[in-house]
Motif scaffolding. Structure first.
Motif, PDB file in Angstrom:
ATOM      1  N   ALA A 127       0.948  -1.076   0.050  1.00 40.78           N
ATOM      2  CA  ALA A 127       0.183  -0.182   0.039  1.00 40.78           C
ATOM      3  C   ALA A 127       0.979   1.344   0.031  1.00 40.78           C
ATOM      4  N   ARG A 128       2.004   1.234   0.885  1.00 41.48           N
ATOM      5  CA  ARG A 128       2.710   2.270   0.789  1.00 41.48           C
ATOM      6  C   ARG A 128       3.549   2.507  -0.675  1.00 41.48           C
ATOM      7  N   GLY A 176      -9.417  -5.638  -9.163  1.00 42.80           N
ATOM      8  CA  GLY A 176     -10.310  -5.245  -8.332  1.00 42.80           C
ATOM      9  C   GLY A 176     -10.325  -3.703  -8.139  1.00 42.80           C
ATOM     10  N   PRO A 177     -11.158  -3.210  -7.485  1.00 41.48           N
ATOM     11  CA  PRO A 177     -11.530  -1.666  -7.373  1.00 41.48           C
ATOM     12  C   PRO A 177     -10.335  -0.965  -6.533  1.00 41.48           C
ATOM     13  N   TRP A 178      -9.638  -1.743  -5.673  1.00 38.74           N
ATOM     14  CA  TRP A 178      -8.824  -0.808  -4.773  1.00 38.74           C
ATOM     15  C   TRP A 178      -7.245  -0.672  -5.417  1.00 38.74           C
ATOM     16  N   ALA A 179      -6.477  -0.084  -4.899  1.00 37.56           N
ATOM     17  CA  ALA A 179      -5.075   0.485  -5.439  1.00 37.56           C
ATOM     18  C   ALA A 179      -4.078  -0.767  -4.873  1.00 37.56           C
ATOM     19  N   ALA A 180      -4.433  -1.505  -3.643  1.00 35.22           N
ATOM     20  CA  ALA A 180      -3.558  -2.475  -2.890  1.00 35.22           C
ATOM     21  C   ALA A 180      -4.179  -3.050  -2.085  1.00 35.22           C
ATOM     22  N   ARG A 197      -8.487  -4.053  -0.510  1.00 30.85           N
ATOM     23  CA  ARG A 197      -9.105  -3.223   0.364  1.00 30.85           C
ATOM     24  C   ARG A 197      -8.785  -1.802   0.121  1.00 30.85           C
ATOM     25  N   PHE A 198      -9.677  -0.907   0.688  1.00 26.78           N
ATOM     26  CA  PHE A 198      -9.359   0.543   0.710  1.00 26.78           C
ATOM     27  C   PHE A 198      -8.122   0.795   1.785  1.00 26.78           C
ATOM     28  N   ASP A 215      -5.320   4.555  -1.863  1.00 30.23           N
ATOM     29  CA  ASP A 215      -6.489   5.027  -2.609  1.00 30.23           C
ATOM     30  C   ASP A 215      -6.823   6.563  -2.179  1.00 30.23           C
ATOM     31  N   CYS A 216      -6.025   6.631  -0.736  1.00 26.83           N
ATOM     32  CA  CYS A 216      -6.342   8.214  -0.448  1.00 26.83           C
ATOM     33  C   CYS A 216      -5.194   8.852  -1.232  1.00 26.83           C
ATOM     34  N   ALA A 217      -3.900   8.623  -1.542  1.00 24.96           N
ATOM     35  CA  ALA A 217      -2.988   9.281  -2.252  1.00 24.96           C
ATOM     36  C   ALA A 217      -3.644   9.473  -3.777  1.00 24.96           C
ATOM     37  N   ALA A 218      -4.193   8.422  -4.218  1.00 25.61           N
ATOM     38  CA  ALA A 218      -4.749   8.457  -5.713  1.00 25.61           C
ATOM     39  C   ALA A 218      -5.909   9.613  -5.868  1.00 25.61           C
ATOM     40  N   ALA A 219      -6.735   9.722  -4.792  1.00 27.91           N
ATOM     41  CA  ALA A 219      -8.152  10.412  -5.065  1.00 27.91           C
ATOM     42  C   ALA A 219      -7.765  12.093  -5.313  1.00 27.91           C
ATOM     43  N   PRO A 220      -6.753  12.841  -4.844  1.00 30.10           N
ATOM     44  CA  PRO A 220      -6.651  14.085  -5.127  1.00 30.10           C
ATOM     45  C   PRO A 220      -6.285  14.284  -6.532  1.00 30.10           C
ATOM     46  N   ALA A 221      -5.209  13.483  -6.859  1.00 28.09           N
ATOM     47  CA  ALA A 221      -4.520  13.744  -8.470  1.00 28.09           C
ATOM     48  C   ALA A 221      -5.567  13.165  -9.374  1.00 28.09           C
ATOM     49  N   LEU A 222      -6.369  12.095  -9.059  1.00 26.71           N
ATOM     50  CA  LEU A 222      -7.343  11.280 -10.145  1.00 26.71           C
ATOM     51  C   LEU A 222      -8.480  12.438 -10.226  1.00 26.71           C
TER      52      LEU A 222
END
Length: 78
Positions: free
Chosen positions: A1-2, A56-60, A63-64, A68-75
């Motif tokens: 995730a990191r 799946g729907p999550w980056a790593a 699960r959330f 996913d928190c890092a992806a949200a602002p830029a995306l």
């Protein structure tokens, strides 16, 4: 995730900031070369992410997570 959080921070968010920041500058202060480079970085990263995120729907971790928190602002801008 990191690791995925770092990917989003370094290869999506940073170039996205460059593109958005450039759009906010006065016309005579813009950097078309830098924006072109930023688009290239994002395109390569999106291709890498597309292959990696097919399961799946999550980056790593299936699960959330912080990724996913890092992806949200830029995306949001993407």
């Amino acid at each position: 995730a990191r690791m995925m959080a770092q990917v989003f921070d370094d290869y999506v968010h940073v170039p996205m900031q460059r593109i958005v920041g450039n759009a906010l500058r006065p016309e005579d202060s813009r950097d078309p070369f830098g924006v072109g480079e930023a688009h290239g970085v994002i395109a390569r990263c999106y291709a890498w992410l597309e292959a990696r995120l097919q399961d799946g729907p999550w980056a790593a971790c299936g699960r959330f997570t912080i990724a996913d928190c890092a992806a949200a602002p830029a995306l949001f801008y993407g």
